[in-house]
Scaffold this active site. Structure first.
Site, short mmCIF file in Angstrom:
data_model
loop_
_atom_site.label_atom_id
_atom_site.label_comp_id
_atom_site.label_asym_id
_atom_site.label_seq_id
_atom_site.Cartn_x
_atom_site.Cartn_y
_atom_site.Cartn_z
N ASP A 15 21.60 -24.96 13.47
CA ASP A 15 21.95 -25.25 14.85
C ASP A 15 21.00 -26.36 15.33
OD1 ASP A 15 22.92 -24.81 17.61
OD2 ASP A 15 20.92 -23.94 17.91
N ASP A 17 20.26 -27.77 19.32
CA ASP A 17 19.48 -27.56 20.54
C ASP A 17 18.93 -26.14 20.59
OD1 ASP A 17 18.43 -27.85 23.18
OD2 ASP A 17 19.95 -29.36 23.55
#
Length: 336
Positions: A15, A17
């Site tokens: 992932d 952010d």
């Protein structure tokens, strides 16, 4: 020798952010961890629910933060949505696009015809985030969906992080269309499986590991795809949220940050489960923690792994320390 996490997995799906960066700020140690994964011969993919940005712009942002990245290593929910549409619709079908020019290009790249206006030929609607989406765009999509067009949402994230704070995300716009149509979209991004499966397939992965900071998207998406997952505490996930996680949001491994990937830890040391050095008993709905003398030097993160194991087996509403060492270990998590 006990296997490390990277011995168990041939590809790491990161992932972005909250895991690799916070907006324009890199998370300390993340770049080194990703470099280490590459040096161990593991494939890397950067997986984002953001359908507005192209892989090129995502890779450029990562490089500006000191993280080596190629556009081919970036998987977005716009790409996943296009794959979903291609798998169901005949070639040259008309798809009404609510989103950016990049999403429109993805629709075109899989042999479908994008449009921005409703008409009898529209077979599907695809909706992704765009800061330029307005009432007129939603109105066209509403007409198409109510007329029977298949509706695909790139993701349903209610908010989008920014330098100014949380802003309305694609999920907020999806909610508006849902209210107007009383229909449910097919979701391509996390927490559904298509995005992560598309990313894993692009790397030829046999045993991918999903790494993220959100239980409701990253970890839930891994569970939906049938992949193992590592939760990090650099973003949204908190100890309290972890203890309360439902069956579809529970990570297999837990670490403070991506630095765990660079240390010579066995996979077992990162797994959720009973840990030496701690004893936890549940009295009513209170987890009572005491240090276990002579059973190892379990640290506070080990204790959290142990607590998750207990809380996922029996309802726990609060945690209490039974001795000074347990109180000290609980202090960083504000659970005492």
């Amino acid at each position: 020798m006990a296997k490390t996490l990277l011995d168990r997995h041939d590809t790491v799906l990161f992932d972005l952010d909250g895991t690799v960066y916070h907006g324009s700020r890199p998370i300390p140690g993340a770049a080194d961890a990703i470099t280490h994964v590459r040096e161990r011969g593991r494939a890397v993919r950067f997986v984002t629910n953001n359908a507005a940005k192209s892989p090129e712009s995502v890779a450029e942002h990562l490089v500006s933060l000191g993280v080596h990245a190629e556009p081919t290593e970036v998987s977005t929910s716009a790409q996943a949505a296009a794959v979903v549409l291609r798998e169901r619709l005949p070639a040259d079908s008309v798809v009404l696009v609510v989103g950016t020019a990049f999403l429109e290009a993805q629709v075109r790249s899989v042999g479908l015809r994008p449009t921005r206006r409703h008409g009898p030929e529209v077979a599907a609607v695809v909706q992704g985030h765009s800061p330029d989406t307005c009432w007129a765009d939603l109105a066209e999509a509403c007409l198409a969906v109510r007329a029977g067009a298949w509706w695909v949402a790139c993701n349903t994230d209610a908010t989008l992080p920014s330098e100014r704070g949380q802003l309305p995300g694609n999920g907020s716009m999806v909610a508006a269309l849902l209210a107007a149509t009383e229909r449910e979209p097919h979701v391509a991004g996390k927490p559904e499986a298509p995005l992560l499966r598309t990313a894993a397939h692009s790397a030829g992965a046999a045993s991918p590991l999903v790494v993220g900071d959100r239980l409701d998207t990253d970890i839930a998406g891994a569970a939906a795809a049938g992949f193992r997952s590592l939760a990090v505490l650099t973003g949204v996930a908190t100890p309290r949220r972890l203890l309360a996680a439902g069956p579809g949001e529970r990570p297999d491994y837990l670490a403070a940050d991506l630095g765990a990937l660079t240390r010579d830890l066995s996979a077992g040391e990162l797994e959720i489960g009973p840990r030496p050095g701690w004893r936890v008993t549940v009295k009513g709905d209170v987890a009572v923690v005491e240090s276990a003398v002579g059973e190892g030097d379990g640290d506070s993160l080990d204790l959290l792994r142990h607590l998750c194991h207990v809380a996922w087996s029996a309802p726990v509403s609060s945690v209490r320390a039974a001795d000074v060492r347990a109180e000290s270990a609980l202090a960083p998590w504000e659970l005492g």
